[in-house]
Design an enzyme around this catalytic site. Structure first.
Site, mmCIF file in Angstrom:
data_model
loop_
_atom_site.group_PDB
_atom_site.id
_atom_site.type_symbol
_atom_site.label_atom_id
_atom_site.label_comp_id
_atom_site.label_asym_id
_atom_site.label_seq_id
_atom_site.Cartn_x
_atom_site.Cartn_y
_atom_site.Cartn_z
ATOM 1 N N THR A 173 0.828 -1.229 0.000
ATOM 2 C CA THR A 173 0.000 0.000 0.000
ATOM 3 C C THR A 173 0.855 1.270 0.000
ATOM 4 O OG1 THR A 173 0.006 0.127 2.399
ATOM 5 C CG2 THR A 173 -1.748 -1.189 1.382
ATOM 6 N N ASP A 190 19.108 11.298 0.859
ATOM 7 C CA ASP A 190 18.500 10.472 1.914
ATOM 8 C C ASP A 190 19.141 10.831 3.250
ATOM 9 O OD1 ASP A 190 18.151 8.237 3.796
ATOM 10 O OD2 ASP A 190 17.091 7.315 2.121
ATOM 11 N N ASP A 221 20.552 7.803 5.375
ATOM 12 C CA ASP A 221 21.782 7.248 4.814
ATOM 13 C C ASP A 221 22.955 8.195 5.040
ATOM 14 O OD1 ASP A 221 20.757 4.851 3.983
ATOM 15 O OD2 ASP A 221 20.371 5.491 1.926
HETATM 16 N N1 URA Z 1 13.521 11.159 2.909
HETATM 17 C C1 URA Z 1 14.799 11.576 2.745
HETATM 18 O O1 URA Z 1 15.686 11.195 3.500
HETATM 19 N N2 URA Z 1 15.068 12.404 1.715
HETATM 20 C C2 URA Z 1 14.119 12.863 0.875
HETATM 21 O O2 URA Z 1 14.420 13.649 -0.027
HETATM 22 C C3 URA Z 1 12.790 12.414 1.064
HETATM 23 C C4 URA Z 1 12.525 11.571 2.094
#
Ligand code: URA
Length: 209
Positions: free
Chosen positions: A108, A200, A203
């Site tokens: 979903t 991200d 990360d």
């Molecule tokens: N989560 C992230 O870490 N970066 C984004 O650009 C969107 C969601």
């Protein structure tokens, strides 16, 4: 309708530039996010009520102020929210810290709660929900739902960077929750990343990519 505040303090904006820069490495990224979170804490607590007190200085009595017993709670959304928590805690060391963990259902694509631990006196605290990236708004909406379901009455949402789509979604779902940002960016791309954003956040904070 809730309000949206974008903090334009020069230190926040300067540090955010380095956070966005793809050549900034993990150690520096983590330190900068921590610093910006502390600076944002300074701004987000501007409306805390004060009470008058008197303190004895070495020279005499000073009519002074103290925060009027407001109970605060921080709730980082796992995992990227963790990167902002210590910076805020240094400014507000008496705050309690709850956690909300969410994963995205592959079918979903909706966020599902897998872990929630909040302070016991949830109804008495004012919470700051923390997530560096407000993209679609799905996680923030679900985290705020989790808090409200458990009795939380007052909340603010604090993010580094938001997309307009996420802001609109949170405002629609939770018109009582004001949103505090370091930047409001252009849009989401087809992969759900904020453009231009910073990539991200999880990360980059934890060096997992
Ligand atoms: N989560 C992230 O870490 N970066 C984004 O650009 C969107 C969601």
């Amino acid at each position: 309708m809730s309000k949206v505040f974008v903090f334009d303090h020069p230190l926040i904006q300067h540090k955010l530039t380095y956070i966005r820069d793809k050549s900034t490495g993990t150690k520096e990224f983590r330190e900068l996010v921590d610093e910006v979170a502390g600076l944002m804490a300074f701004e987000i607590t501007r409306d805390l009520p004060l009470k008058d007190v008197t303190v004895e200085t070495p020279v005499g009595q000073a009519a002074s102020k103290k925060i009027a017993g407001k109970k605060l709670g921080l709730v980082p959304i796992l995992r990227a929210g963790l990167g902002m928590t210590d910076g805020i805690l240094r400014m507000i060391p008496a705050a309690r810290v709850g956690h909300v963990g969410l994963y995205r259902d592959p079918a979903t694509l909706k966020p599902i709660e897998y872990y929630v631990k909040l302070p016991a006196d949830v109804e008495e605290r004012e919470f700051i929900v923390i997530d560096p990236m407000l993209a679609t708004g799905g996680s923030a909406i679900e985290a705020i739902n989790s808090l409200k379901k458990r009795g939380a009455k007052t909340m603010k949402l604090m993010c580094l960077v938001a997309a307009p789509e996420g802001v609109e979604a949170v405002q629609k779902a939770h018109p009582d929750v004001d949103i505090f940002l370091a930047a409001l960016d252009e849009k989401l791309n087809e992969k759900g990343y904020i453009v231009p954003g910073l990539g991200d956040a999880g990360d980059r904070l934890f060096g997992t990519k």
